[in-house]
Motif scaffolding. Structure first.
Motif, PDB file in Angstrom:
ATOM      1  N   THR A 280      -4.941   3.680   4.312  1.00 47.55           N
ATOM      2  CA  THR A 280      -4.186   4.326   5.384  1.00 47.55           C
ATOM      3  C   THR A 280      -2.768   3.751   5.476  1.00 47.55           C
ATOM      4  OG1 THR A 280      -6.259   4.630   6.603  1.00 47.55           O
ATOM      5  CG2 THR A 280      -4.209   4.879   7.833  1.00 47.55           C
TER       6      THR A 280
ATOM      7  N   ALA B  51      -0.761   5.140   2.668  1.00 46.74           N
ATOM      8  CA  ALA B  51      -0.349   6.528   2.904  1.00 46.74           C
ATOM      9  C   ALA B  51       0.832   6.594   3.878  1.00 46.74           C
ATOM     10  CB  ALA B  51      -1.539   7.319   3.459  1.00 46.74           C
ATOM     11  N   LYS B  52       0.808   5.731   4.903  1.00 46.47           N
ATOM     12  CA  LYS B  52       1.935   5.699   5.840  1.00 46.47           C
ATOM     13  C   LYS B  52       3.219   5.285   5.135  1.00 46.47           C
ATOM     14  CE  LYS B  52      -0.840   4.696   9.951  1.00 46.47           C
ATOM     15  NZ  LYS B  52      -1.141   3.697  11.018  1.00 46.47           N
ATOM     16  N   GLN B  53       3.129   4.287   4.241  1.00 46.05           N
ATOM     17  CA  GLN B  53       4.315   3.853   3.500  1.00 46.05           C
ATOM     18  C   GLN B  53       4.858   4.971   2.616  1.00 46.05           C
ATOM     19  OE1 GLN B  53       3.431   0.235   1.380  1.00 46.05           O
ATOM     20  NE2 GLN B  53       2.573  -0.768   3.178  1.00 46.05           N
ATOM     21  N   VAL B  54       3.927   5.711   1.968  1.00 47.53           N
ATOM     22  CA  VAL B  54       4.358   6.820   1.109  1.00 47.53           C
ATOM     23  C   VAL B  54       5.049   7.900   1.928  1.00 47.53           C
ATOM     24  CG1 VAL B  54       3.512   8.667  -0.396  1.00 47.53           C
ATOM     25  CG2 VAL B  54       2.581   6.361  -0.624  1.00 47.53           C
ATOM     26  N   LEU B  55       4.508   8.207   3.108  1.00 43.92           N
ATOM     27  CA  LEU B  55       5.124   9.224   3.960  1.00 43.92           C
ATOM     28  C   LEU B  55       6.506   8.785   4.437  1.00 43.92           C
ATOM     29  CD1 LEU B  55       2.081  10.419   6.111  1.00 43.92           C
ATOM     30  CD2 LEU B  55       3.269  11.674   4.315  1.00 43.92           C
ATOM     31  N   GLN B  56       6.634   7.502   4.779  1.00 42.50           N
ATOM     32  CA  GLN B  56       7.938   7.007   5.217  1.00 42.50           C
ATOM     33  C   GLN B  56       8.975   7.125   4.108  1.00 42.50           C
ATOM     34  OE1 GLN B  56       7.164   3.040   6.579  1.00 42.50           O
ATOM     35  NE2 GLN B  56       6.197   3.697   8.491  1.00 42.50           N
ATOM     36  N   ARG B  57       8.568   6.805   2.880  1.00 44.23           N
ATOM     37  CA  ARG B  57       9.506   6.937   1.758  1.00 44.23           C
ATOM     38  C   ARG B  57       9.793   8.402   1.446  1.00 44.23           C
ATOM     39  NH1 ARG B  57       7.487   2.303  -2.594  1.00 44.23           N
ATOM     40  NH2 ARG B  57       7.692   0.514  -1.151  1.00 44.23           N
ATOM     41  N   ALA B  58       8.774   9.263   1.657  1.00 40.47           N
ATOM     42  CA  ALA B  58       8.971  10.683   1.366  1.00 40.47           C
ATOM     43  C   ALA B  58       9.950  11.321   2.333  1.00 40.47           C
ATOM     44  CB  ALA B  58       7.628  11.403   1.420  1.00 40.47           C
ATOM     45  N   GLU B  59       9.966  10.827   3.565  1.00 41.13           N
ATOM     46  CA  GLU B  59      10.895  11.394   4.548  1.00 41.13           C
ATOM     47  C   GLU B  59      12.347  11.232   4.095  1.00 41.13           C
ATOM     48  OE1 GLU B  59       9.995   9.498   8.184  1.00 41.13           O
ATOM     49  OE2 GLU B  59       8.150  10.641   8.553  1.00 41.13           O
TER      50      GLU B  59
ATOM     51  N   LEU C  89      13.114  13.982   1.527  1.00 47.70           N
ATOM     52  CA  LEU C  89      13.102  15.384   1.950  1.00 47.70           C
ATOM     53  C   LEU C  89      14.513  15.976   2.021  1.00 47.70           C
ATOM     54  CD1 LEU C  89      10.394  15.382   4.776  1.00 47.70           C
ATOM     55  CD2 LEU C  89      10.216  16.360   2.490  1.00 47.70           C
TER      56      LEU C  89
ATOM     57  N   HIS D 260      15.946  21.943   2.705  1.00 47.36           N
ATOM     58  CA  HIS D 260      15.724  20.991   3.791  1.00 47.36           C
ATOM     59  C   HIS D 260      16.431  21.414   5.077  1.00 47.36           C
ATOM     60  CE1 HIS D 260      19.706  19.661   2.382  1.00 47.36           C
ATOM     61  NE2 HIS D 260      19.848  19.120   3.590  1.00 47.36           N
TER      62      HIS D 260
END
Length: 638
Positions: A392, A395-403, A406, A412
Motif C-alpha cells: 500500500t 502504491a501511494k509513492q507511485v501515485l505521488q510520482r505519477a501526479e 500527469l 492534461h
C-alpha cells in the motif's frame, strides 16, 4: 523453631511428651505439623526463586542473553503460579477446621497450572546442564558465576548453578509426598480425606506427565536437528544395523502398498499432517514469490519486515517436518513389532524400545503439532499483513510520482467532463472495428494450441500412448518436487499416464501415474489432460478436399509430433546460466537450434544446442517445441 499448633495440642492433653495422647489427637498433631511443613517450605522455596530471578540473573550479565533464557527458562511463570498458590495456602490458616480440606481442593485447582509451567522448565533442564558443563571448562567464567551465586545464596555451596537449576524439579516432585504425609495423618472417615486423596493422586499424575513430556522432548530434539552432511559423512554412518532397519522398513512399506498386510490408519494424525503440509506449502510459495519480488524491486523495509521473518518461519518449520518424516520410519518399526507380538507373544528389549519410541513421537506430534501450526499460521498472517501494508505504501509513492507526470500528458488541461466525452467519442469510432473483429473471430477459429513437449520425449510418449490410449495421458503443468517415499519428481511438460485417480488412503488430490519407467504419486492439481497433436499432412488433407468426390475422406488419425530430427528449432522456456565451457546460456523465449537431443553418453536430460553462433549443452526440460505456423489466418479489419 517453636510450633504454636503443637504447643496448643500439648496443653490440651496435659502431656507434653505426647506418650499419653489418644491416637486421634496424635494424628491431628502430625497433620498440623505436615501442613506447617508444606506452607513453610513453600515460603522458603518461593524466596529462593525470587532471588534467582532478580538478584542472580541480573548479576550474570557476562553471559549471553540466550544462555540466561535457557538457564532460567520460564522461572518468572513459575514464580507467578507459586505466589498465587502460597497466598491461597496461607489464607487457609484462618479456617483451621476446614484447612486440610481447603488445601486438597486448592491443589486440585492448581493441578493444570503447575503441570504447564513445570513441564516447560523440566524440558529445558538438560540443555541448561550442558551449558553448566561448558562454563566449567572456562575457570575464569566459572569463578565469576560462583562468586555471584555465593554472594546471594551462600547455602548453594560449591554446586553453584547446578544447585539452583534442580530446585524447581525437586519442589514439584515433593508436592505429592507432602500431601501424602497430610493424608496419612487424616482419619479415613474425615470429610477432608477423599479430597486429599484425589489431590495426592492428581499431583502424582502431574509428576508422571512431566516426566513423560520430558522424555518426548528428548526424543524430538534428537530427530528435529536438520544436519547438512556430505556424501562421505552419510556413507560413514551406514552400518549393518542401519541397513537392516532400512531394509525392514522398505519391505514393510512394499507389503502395505501391495495390499499383503494392513496399514495402520490414524485419521487424526493424517488430518494434522495434511493441514500442517498446507501451511508449510504456503510458507514456501510465499518465500519464493517474495524472493522474486526482491530481485525486481530492492526495498530495505521489505527485506527487514517480510523476507527475514519469512526465512525464520521456514527454518522453524524444518524441525517438525523432519519429525513427521521420522514418525513414518518409526511407524513401520512399530507395525513390524506389533505383528511379531501377535505371532510370538513376546519382543526383545530393542523392539520394545522401538515401540515406545513411536508412541512417544506420535503422542508429541498429536499434542503439539496443532499448537505449532496455529502459531505458524498466526506468524504467516502477520507477515502477509506487513507485506500488504508495504504494498500500500508503495502504491501511494507511485501515485505521488505519477501526479507529477500527469502534467506532461497531451490532454492534461482538459476538464474531467470534456475528457470523458473525448474518450467516448474515440471508443465510438473504434466500436465498428471491434464488432467486425469479433465477427471474424467467431467465423474463423484459430488452430488449437499445442502443448509444449520436451525434446526427445516423443518416443516415450508414443510408448505410453500405445499402452494406455490418449484418454489416459496427462501433462505436468509445473515442476513437481516429490517429498514422500513414493512421490515422483518431474519437470514441467513431462507426459505421464494415469493409473489411479487417488492414493491408498482414498485421497483424490494425489494420483498414481506411470512415466514410462517409474510409477509413483503426483499432485492432481499439477496435471492436465494431454491433447495429442494431429500430423501436419493430415491437417492439410482436411484443408483441401479430395478430388474424388465419390470416395469418402478418411478421418485423420491422431499422432504425436514427429521425433526430433538431427536439427530442430525450439524455444527456451526458462532462462539458463552456463556453469562451464561445455554449456551455453539461454534467455526465456529465445530461439534455439537443437543439434542433438542427448549428450555424448546418450542422456536425454541434456541437449546439444546452438544459440547466437555458440554451441553447448542445456537442460532438455528448459526447452519446448515452437508452435507451428497457423493454418488459417485472420487479421484486424481495416
Amino acid at each position: 523453631m517453636t510450633d504454636h499448633g503443637a504447643d496448643e495440642l500439648s496443653s490440651r492433653t496435659g502431656s507434653p511428651d505426647g506418650e499419653d495422647r489418644a491416637p486421634e489427637e496424635r494424628s491431628l498433631l502430625h497433620q498440623s505439623l505436615a501442613v506447617r511443613e508444606l506452607i513453610d517450605t513453600e515460603v522458603s522455596y518461593l524466596h529462593v526463586l525470587q532471588l534467582c530471578a532478580s538478584d542472580i540473573r541480573s548479576h550474570l550479565q557476562q553471559l549471553p542473553q540466550g544462555d540466561l533464557d535457557v538457564l532460567f527458562s520460564n522461572i518468572d511463570d513459575i514464580i507467578k503460579v507459586n505466589s498465587k498458590l502460597l497466598h491461597d495456602l496461607q489464607e487457609t490458616a484462618a479456617r483451621e477446621e476446614e484447612q486440610v480440606q481447603l488445601i486438597g481442593s486448592l491443589f486440585l485447582e492448581f493441578q493444570e497450572e503447575l503441570e504447564q509451567v513445570y513441564k516447560v522448565y523440566c524440558a529445558s533442564y538438560e540443555q541448561a546442564l550442558l551449558l553448566v558443563e561448558t562454563y566449567r571448562k572456562e575457570p575464569r567464567l566459572q569463578g565469576e558465576i560462583q562468586d555471584t551465586i555465593e554472594a546471594v545464596l551462600p547455602q548453594a555451596g560449591p554446586s553453584g548453578l547446578s544447585f539452583l537449576l534442580v530446585i524447581p524439579l525437586q519442589r514439584i516432585t515433593k508436592y505429592p509426598l507432602l500431601l501424602q504425609k497430610i493424608l496419612e495423618n487424616t482419619l479415613p472417615d474425615a470429610s477432608a480425606y477423599p479430597v486429599l486423596q484425589r489431590a495426592t493422586s492428581a499431583l502424582q499424575d502431574v509428576v508422571t506427565n512431566i516426566n513423560e513430556y520430558k522424555r518426548r522432548k528428548e526424543v524430538a530434539s534428537k530427530y528435529t536437528k536438520v544436519e547438512q552432511l556430505s556424501l562421505w559423512e552419510r556413507l560413514a554412518r551406514i552400518n549393518t544395523h542401519t541397513l537392516s532397519k532400512k531394509t525392514t522398513r522398505l519391505s514393510q512399506l512394499l507389503k502395505q502398498e501391495a495390499g499383503l498386510i494392513p496399514k495402520t490408519e490414524d485419521k487424526e494424525f493424517d488430518d494434522l499432517e495434511e493441514s500442517f503440509h498446507w501451511v508449510s506449502l504456503c510458507v514456501t510459495e510465499l518465500k519464493n514469490n517474495v524472493a522474486a519480488y526482491l530481485g525486481n524491486l530492492e526495498k530495505q523495509r521489505l527485506e527487514a519486515l517480510v523476507w527475514q521473518p519469512l526465512c525464520s518461519l521456514a527454518k522453524a518449520l524444518a524441525g517438525p517436518q523432519n519429525l513427521i518424516k521420522k514418525r513414518l520410519d518409526k511407524l513401520l518399526d512399530f507395525e513390524r513389532v506389533q505383528e511379531k507380538l501377535l505371532e510370538v507373544g513376546s519382543m526383545t528389549y530393542e523392539e520394545e524400545a522401538a515401540r515406545h519410541m513411536y508412541e512417544a513421537l506420535n503422542s508429541l506430534l498429536v499434542a503439539e503439532l496443532p499448537q505449532f501450526k496455529q502459531l505458524a499460521v498466526r506468524w504467516l498472517g502477520q507477515i502477509l499483513c506487513t507485506f500488504v501494508t508495504l504494498q500500500t505504501d508503495l502504491a501511494k509513492q507511485v501515485l505521488q510520482r505519477a501526479e507529477g507526470s500527469l502534467a506532461q500528458l497531451p490532454h492534461h488541461h482538459v476538464s474531467d467532463p470534456a475528457f470523458r466525452k473525448l474518450v467516448e467519442d474515440a471508443l465510438g469510432q473504434t466500436g465498428h472495428q471491434l464488432h467486425s473483429f469479433q465477427q471474424n473471430f467467431e467465423k474463423v477459429l484459430p488452430p488449437p494450441t499445442t502443448q509444449p513437449l520436451l525434446p526427445g520425449a516423443e518416443r516415450q510418449v508414443q510408448a505410453l500412448l500405445s499402452r494406455y490410449g490418449p484418454g489416459k495421458l496427462y501433462q505436468v503443468t509445473s515442476n513437481i518436487s516429490g517429498s514422500g517415499t513414493l512421490d515422483l519428481t518431474l519437470p514441467r511438460g513431462h507426459i505421464v499416464a494415469l493409473l489411479q485417480d487417488k492414493d491408498t488412503k482414498g485421497n483424490s488430490s494425489r494420483w498414481l501415474v506411470d512415466t514410462g519407467g517409474h510409477r509413483g504419486y503426483v499432485p492432481a492439481g499439477k496435471l492436465e489432460l494431454y491433447h495429442v497433436v494431429p500430423r501436419e499432412e493430415e491437417l492439410r488433407g482436411q484443408a483441401k478436399p479430395h478430388s474424388d468426390s465419390q470416395r469418402q475422406t478418411p478421418e485423420p488419425t491422431l499422432a504425436l509430433v514427429p521425433s526430433v530430427p538431427a536439427v530442430t528449432q525450439v524455444v527456451a522456456v526458462y532462462p539458463f546460466v552456463a556453469r562451464s565451457s561445455h554449456e551455453v546460456s539461454l534467455q526465456a523465449g529465445q530461439q534455439v537450434t537443437v543439434l542433438e537431443a542427448q549428450d555424448k553418453k546418450g542422456n536425454p536430460e541434456w541437449s546439444l544446442v546452438e544459440v547466437n553462433g555458440q554451441r553447448g549443452y542445456v537442460p532438455s526440460s528448459f526447452l519446448a517445441r515452437a508452435p507451428g505456423p497457423a493454418l488459417w489466418g485472420w487479421s484486424l479489419p481495416s
